[in-house]
Design a protein around this motif. Structure first.
Motif, PDB file in Angstrom:
ATOM      1  N   PRO A   1       0.652  -1.264   0.039  1.00  0.00           N
ATOM      2  CA  PRO A   1       0.336  -0.200  -0.189  1.00  0.00           C
ATOM      3  C   PRO A   1       0.730   1.420  -0.035  1.00  0.00           C
ATOM      4  O   PRO A   1       2.165   0.633   0.439  1.00  0.00           O
ATOM      5  CB  PRO A   1      -0.758  -0.071   1.415  1.00  0.00           C
ATOM      6  N   ALA A   2      -0.048   2.519  -0.995  1.00  0.00           N
ATOM      7  CA  ALA A   2       0.718   3.995  -0.215  1.00  0.00           C
ATOM      8  C   ALA A   2       0.165   4.507  -0.151  1.00  0.00           C
ATOM      9  O   ALA A   2      -1.665   4.538  -0.759  1.00  0.00           O
ATOM     10  CB  ALA A   2       1.472   3.729  -1.502  1.00  0.00           C
ATOM     11  N   LEU A   3      -0.090   5.798   0.644  1.00  0.00           N
ATOM     12  CA  LEU A   3      -0.930   6.391   0.862  1.00  0.00           C
ATOM     13  C   LEU A   3       0.265   7.973   0.411  1.00  0.00           C
ATOM     14  O   LEU A   3       1.019   8.443   0.556  1.00  0.00           O
ATOM     15  CB  LEU A   3      -0.996   7.375   2.229  1.00  0.00           C
TER      16      LEU A   3
ATOM     17  N   ASP B   1     -10.826   5.518  -1.191  1.00  0.00           N
ATOM     18  CA  ASP B   1     -10.714   5.429   0.110  1.00  0.00           C
ATOM     19  C   ASP B   1      -9.329   6.015   0.634  1.00  0.00           C
ATOM     20  O   ASP B   1      -8.034   5.997  -0.444  1.00  0.00           O
ATOM     21  CB  ASP B   1     -10.840   3.272   0.818  1.00  0.00           C
ATOM     22  N   GLY B   2      -9.765   6.299   1.661  1.00  0.00           N
ATOM     23  CA  GLY B   2      -8.903   7.236   2.391  1.00  0.00           C
ATOM     24  C   GLY B   2      -8.293   6.806   3.744  1.00  0.00           C
ATOM     25  O   GLY B   2      -9.329   5.473   3.506  1.00  0.00           O
ATOM     26  N   ALA B   3      -7.305   6.830   3.920  1.00  0.00           N
ATOM     27  CA  ALA B   3      -7.096   5.798   5.584  1.00  0.00           C
ATOM     28  C   ALA B   3      -5.963   6.840   5.799  1.00  0.00           C
ATOM     29  O   ALA B   3      -5.041   7.276   5.647  1.00  0.00           O
ATOM     30  CB  ALA B   3      -6.071   4.512   4.197  1.00  0.00           C
ATOM     31  N   LEU B   4      -5.437   6.430   7.009  1.00  0.00           N
ATOM     32  CA  LEU B   4      -4.486   7.288   7.802  1.00  0.00           C
ATOM     33  C   LEU B   4      -3.775   5.697   8.075  1.00  0.00           C
ATOM     34  O   LEU B   4      -3.972   4.602   8.584  1.00  0.00           O
ATOM     35  CB  LEU B   4      -4.746   7.745   8.870  1.00  0.00           C
ATOM     36  N   ARG B   5      -2.462   5.642   8.683  1.00  0.00           N
ATOM     37  CA  ARG B   5      -1.342   5.179   8.881  1.00  0.00           C
ATOM     38  C   ARG B   5      -0.673   5.503  10.680  1.00  0.00           C
ATOM     39  O   ARG B   5      -0.594   6.301  10.462  1.00  0.00           O
ATOM     40  CB  ARG B   5      -0.399   4.822   7.983  1.00  0.00           C
ATOM     41  N   ASP B   6      -0.890   5.348  11.375  1.00  0.00           N
ATOM     42  CA  ASP B   6      -0.320   5.096  12.784  1.00  0.00           C
ATOM     43  C   ASP B   6       0.571   4.835  12.924  1.00  0.00           C
ATOM     44  O   ASP B   6       1.371   5.005  12.506  1.00  0.00           O
ATOM     45  CB  ASP B   6      -1.484   4.484  13.964  1.00  0.00           C
TER      46      ASP B   6
ATOM     47  N   VAL C   1       2.624   2.251  14.533  1.00  0.00           N
ATOM     48  CA  VAL C   1       2.819   1.622  14.655  1.00  0.00           C
ATOM     49  C   VAL C   1       3.010   0.877  12.914  1.00  0.00           C
ATOM     50  O   VAL C   1       3.260   0.090  13.097  1.00  0.00           O
ATOM     51  CB  VAL C   1       2.662   0.148  15.738  1.00  0.00           C
ATOM     52  N   GLY C   2       2.191   1.511  11.739  1.00  0.00           N
ATOM     53  CA  GLY C   2       2.057   0.796  10.301  1.00  0.00           C
ATOM     54  C   GLY C   2       1.021   0.775  10.668  1.00  0.00           C
ATOM     55  O   GLY C   2       0.142  -0.315   9.584  1.00  0.00           O
ATOM     56  N   TYR C   3      -0.671   0.790  11.618  1.00  0.00           N
ATOM     57  CA  TYR C   3      -1.511  -0.125  11.165  1.00  0.00           C
ATOM     58  C   TYR C   3      -2.499   1.131  10.310  1.00  0.00           C
ATOM     59  O   TYR C   3      -2.367   2.276  10.498  1.00  0.00           O
ATOM     60  CB  TYR C   3      -1.971  -0.403  12.263  1.00  0.00           C
ATOM     61  N   TYR C   4      -2.944   0.363   9.737  1.00  0.00           N
ATOM     62  CA  TYR C   4      -3.984   1.026   8.537  1.00  0.00           C
ATOM     63  C   TYR C   4      -5.280   1.017   9.479  1.00  0.00           C
ATOM     64  O   TYR C   4      -5.905  -0.081   9.323  1.00  0.00           O
ATOM     65  CB  TYR C   4      -4.222   1.113   7.071  1.00  0.00           C
ATOM     66  N   ARG C   5      -5.926   2.476   9.137  1.00  0.00           N
ATOM     67  CA  ARG C   5      -7.552   3.005   9.328  1.00  0.00           C
ATOM     68  C   ARG C   5      -7.544   3.274   7.491  1.00  0.00           C
ATOM     69  O   ARG C   5      -7.092   4.406   7.707  1.00  0.00           O
ATOM     70  CB  ARG C   5      -7.511   3.647   9.989  1.00  0.00           C
ATOM     71  N   ILE C   6      -8.954   2.787   7.364  1.00  0.00           N
ATOM     72  CA  ILE C   6      -9.629   3.158   6.889  1.00  0.00           C
ATOM     73  C   ILE C   6     -11.016   4.224   6.605  1.00  0.00           C
ATOM     74  O   ILE C   6     -11.395   3.948   7.499  1.00  0.00           O
ATOM     75  CB  ILE C   6     -10.570   2.496   5.670  1.00  0.00           C
ATOM     76  N   THR C   7     -10.311   5.219   6.487  1.00  0.00           N
ATOM     77  CA  THR C   7     -11.067   6.944   6.614  1.00  0.00           C
ATOM     78  C   THR C   7     -12.300   6.754   5.977  1.00  0.00           C
ATOM     79  O   THR C   7     -12.820   7.916   6.206  1.00  0.00           O
ATOM     80  CB  THR C   7     -10.583   8.112   6.297  1.00  0.00           C
ATOM     81  N   GLY C   8     -12.817   6.369   4.715  1.00  0.00           N
ATOM     82  CA  GLY C   8     -14.226   6.019   4.152  1.00  0.00           C
ATOM     83  C   GLY C   8     -13.731   6.908   2.378  1.00  0.00           C
ATOM     84  O   GLY C   8     -12.508   6.877   2.505  1.00  0.00           O
TER      85      GLY C   8
ATOM     86  N   ASN D   1       5.512   6.892   9.597  1.00  0.00           N
ATOM     87  CA  ASN D   1       4.186   6.781   9.740  1.00  0.00           C
ATOM     88  C   ASN D   1       3.677   8.201  10.672  1.00  0.00           C
ATOM     89  O   ASN D   1       3.728   9.088  10.166  1.00  0.00           O
ATOM     90  CB  ASN D   1       4.168   5.486  11.705  1.00  0.00           C
ATOM     91  N   GLN D   2       2.575   7.822  11.156  1.00  0.00           N
ATOM     92  CA  GLN D   2       1.250   9.456  11.484  1.00  0.00           C
ATOM     93  C   GLN D   2       1.287  10.062  10.697  1.00  0.00           C
ATOM     94  O   GLN D   2       1.319  11.324  10.575  1.00  0.00           O
ATOM     95  CB  GLN D   2       1.985   9.651  13.104  1.00  0.00           C
ATOM     96  N   VAL D   3       0.724   9.348   8.996  1.00  0.00           N
ATOM     97  CA  VAL D   3       0.229  10.099   8.088  1.00  0.00           C
ATOM     98  C   VAL D   3      -1.606   9.717   7.541  1.00  0.00           C
ATOM     99  O   VAL D   3      -1.510   8.570   7.410  1.00  0.00           O
ATOM    100  CB  VAL D   3       1.503   9.749   6.298  1.00  0.00           C
ATOM    101  N   GLU D   4      -2.026  10.957   6.662  1.00  0.00           N
ATOM    102  CA  GLU D   4      -3.384  10.464   6.236  1.00  0.00           C
ATOM    103  C   GLU D   4      -3.113  10.830   4.891  1.00  0.00           C
ATOM    104  O   GLU D   4      -2.871  12.293   4.560  1.00  0.00           O
ATOM    105  CB  GLU D   4      -4.419  11.252   7.465  1.00  0.00           C
ATOM    106  N   GLY D   5      -3.546   9.811   3.708  1.00  0.00           N
ATOM    107  CA  GLY D   5      -3.967  10.101   2.285  1.00  0.00           C
ATOM    108  C   GLY D   5      -5.065   9.290   1.574  1.00  0.00           C
ATOM    109  O   GLY D   5      -5.611   8.622   2.309  1.00  0.00           O
ATOM    110  N   ARG D   6      -4.351   9.036   0.066  1.00  0.00           N
ATOM    111  CA  ARG D   6      -5.643   8.456  -0.427  1.00  0.00           C
ATOM    112  C   ARG D   6      -5.110   6.802  -0.586  1.00  0.00           C
ATOM    113  O   ARG D   6      -3.170   7.432  -0.767  1.00  0.00           O
ATOM    114  CB  ARG D   6      -5.558   8.941  -1.486  1.00  0.00           C
TER     115      ARG D   6
END
Length: 635
Positions: A432-434, A487-492, A494-501, A445-450
């Motif tokens: 994956p890539a943001l 989809d948008g997503a953020l990476r926390d 530790v590198g975990y992904y959360r899908i933001t919609g 880490n700690q970034v949010e993007g597409r």
């Protein structure tokens, strides 16, 4: 020996690193050791995202049904392959062994051949969740016909659009279906749809509800007598790795649904490998995915993934609320289900009902819980974890799409530490890539993007049926050399992904992707409607519901608004299906538009969310005054 079954976190990182460093070598090992090939490949992977063109296992020959059925017969012939649980709990469950499945798929495949279906022909399947649905899918694959399953909740218009788009020669349906306490006239819907489909020559009809239906002379045939006459021998058609296996339609943000084309070899390898690991399936487990085969979840994780692993897969015809909201848990107890895979919508609906419905059933057989269709909210996650899993069955919050063919970001149970609302880590082989708005990759880490994917994986869709340009424009034009998920997503940290919609005009309602454009088109068909705009808003059970802003023509102003709302939803039901009905309809004098005439949905979304603290600069709008008017009358 390749790592087909990952058992601890260290191993995950090891295998993941290998899959990213040497993807061809990695997937070649998996494919070689765990599947049956008529001929091995000449080349593991060739790809070019600028075209876009992707080919896996080029030159290989196989048939997916030999991998899902034939190769298990010697060792698992008497094992239950499909466990059918009917809508009515009083009706007995049906256990279909691998031997019986082999026989039934062969008979069905011969019926298709006898009706003139050949390799490469498209067959539309519009059936309820009864064994014939899984069997007809496999029968098509057996003879190399391309199946196009349409969810049996879609309207006649939606069905005919899909049939015509892929030029189907045949439709397989039933006299009707049971859904909770209701029966649905599926054959009547098919008849309406086929008034606009000259390509369909034959309709095969299974009996389910034994109702009186019209059978059109020369076109419609009862399935049962044809199956009884058919031979139980049917040699599997030899398919090339990149031959299409199925077409499955997904909502586009603009009007026409997109017929995603999935091919044979890569899809099989990835669906099987993800199933084995994401659900940690063991030989005698009973696995249940509550989805409908009309969606990709059912294709990959009711039919192909489980059967390729020789699993026992449950097919449930009914709904979670019938005869009461304890039905899921009753089935888990009855069949001693080990892995349970459902949607957040279902979990939220069940969480609203009393806990006694859960507690009166023995759920101790459960080992793994899964969630699919949309991001699961924290409250639902905890309820599921505490009350269903009793804090001992990890939740795999899986993110993937119709287009991806298989699970892309997910915890692996007992391997990846879970975190509520996070899909956690990419699955093996997924890169994956943001990306930011300017097309730059956000590192660290700690970034949010597409959310994009920068390297091909075996089960990705290869094209949109009949429209490769649209495939390129939709998925490969936003970011250079990357697949864009929408989809948008953020990476926390530790590198975990959360899908933001979703970041486009597709709204996920009860796990179904609904494009706003076709719904607006349907609303605008109402003679009293001048224009409409549809957005999503948060809903306790569905996750999102649909909010319609509707401008009426002068003729509609004086009419009863409640009746108008009913009529508008009726039109949506006829054009798309009841899943797309609007929960709220606000009549308004205007819509906020830019000077170029574009509707500012961002503002409408915020108003529907009742979040009007920061609407941004509205002074540049063509009609800024309309915003206050809409806010004053929000529902």
């Amino acid at each position: 020996m390749s790592n087909y079954h990952i058992k601890h976190l260290e191993e995950y990182y090891q295998v993941y690193r290998k899959s990213v460093r040497e993807p061809e070598h990695f997937w070649e090992e998996i494919a070689e050791e765990h599947f049956m090939w008529q001929r091995k490949w000449d080349n593991v992977l060739s790809w070019d995202f600028s075209k876009p063109e992707v080919k896996w296992f080029e030159g290989a020959q196989l048939n997916i049904t030999e991998n899902c059925i034939d190769r298990h017969l010697a060792t698992r012939g008497n094992k239950t392959a499909i466990l059918f649980e009917p809508n009515d709990p009083k009706e007995e469950a049906e256990l279909i062994t691998y031997n019986q499945l082999h026989e039934r798929v062969n008979r069905f495949a011969n019926v298709l051949k006898n009706q003139g279906i050949k390799k490469g022909d498209r067959v539309c399947i519009y059936l309820p969740m009864i064994p014939e649905l899984a069997i007809s899918v496999l029968a098509c694959a057996r003879i190399g016909a391309i199946h196009s399953v349409v969810f049996a909740g879609f309207s006649a218009t939606a069905l005919s659009t899909r049939i015509n788009d892929s030029d189907c020669k045949m439709v397989i349906t039933s006299d009707g279906s049971y859904r909770g306490a209701k029966t649905i006239d599926l054959k009547g819907i098919v008849d309406d749809a086929l008034e606009d489909c000259s390509c369909v020559k034959t309709v095969l009809v299974a009996k389910r509800i034994h109702s009186n239906i019209n059978m059109k002379e020369g076109r419609d045939k009862w399935l049962k007598p044809l199956l009884e006459e058919a031979s139980t021998d049917c040699k599997a058609e030899v398919m090339n790795a990149e031959d299409p296996l199925f077409i499955l339609y997904t909502s586009g943000s603009t009007g026409m649904p997109k017929g995603m084309v999935h091919t044979t070899a890569g899809y099989m390898v990835y669906a099987a490998y993800t199933f084995k690991n994401v659900f940690q399936y063991k030989e005698d487990d009973v696995y249940w995915c509550t989805a409908d085969i009309g969606w990709i979840t059912g294709h990959s994780y009711i039919v192909y993934g489980p059967l390729a692993n020789g699993a026992t897969t449950v097919m449930f015809e009914g709904v979670p609320s019938y005869p009461d909201f304890g039905r899921f848990w009753e089935i888990v107890e009855k069949h001693k289900v080990n892995q349970f895979y459902t949607a957040p919508t279902a979990i939220r609906a069940l969480a609203k009902e009393g806990l006694e419905l859960v507690e009166k059933h023995d759920l101790s057989s459960l080992k793994v819980l899964g969630s699919v269709g949309e991001p699961i909210n924290e409250e639902a996650w905890h309820w599921y974890n505490d009350n269903v899993g009793k804090k001992k069955s990890p939740i795999v919050d899986t993110w993937w799409q119709t287009e991806t063919g298989g699970i892309m970001i997910t915890p692996i149970p007992f391997v990846t530490p879970t975190k509520p609302t996070y899909a956690t880590l990419p699955f093996i082989g997924i890169q994956p890539a943001l990306m930011d708005e300017n097309g730059k990759e956000l590192k660290g880490n700690q970034v949010e993007g597409r959310l994009c994917v920068k390297f091909p994986w075996p089960s990705m869709a290869r094209t949109i049926w009949g429209n490769h340009q649209r495939y390129k424009d939709t998925y490969f034009s936003a970011f250079e050399n990357k697949y864009f998920t929408g989809d948008g997503a953020l990476r926390d940290e530790v590198g975990y992904y959360r899908i933001t919609g979703r970041v486009d005009d597709v709204i996920i309602v009860s796990g179904h992707n609904l494009g706003t454009a076709p719904i607006e088109d349907a609303v605008n068909e109402h003679p009293a409607v001048a224009e409409s705009a549809i957005v999503g808003f948060p809903h306790d059970v569905k996750g999102n519901a649909l909010y319609g802003y509707v401008i009426l023509k002068d003729t509609g102003e004086s009419r009863n608004h409640d009746n108008l709302r009913k009529e508008i939803n009726q039109i949506i039901t006829e054009h798309i299906g009841p899943i797309a009905k609007l929960d709220k309809i606000q009549f308004t004098s205007g819509l906020p538009k830019t000077r170029s005439g574009k509707i500012m949905r961002r503002i409408l979304r915020k108003i529907a969310h009742k979040d009007t603290s920061n609407l941004g600069d509205t002074s540049t709008l063509l009609n800024p005054e309309v915003v206050n008017d809409i806010m004053d009358n929000v529902l």
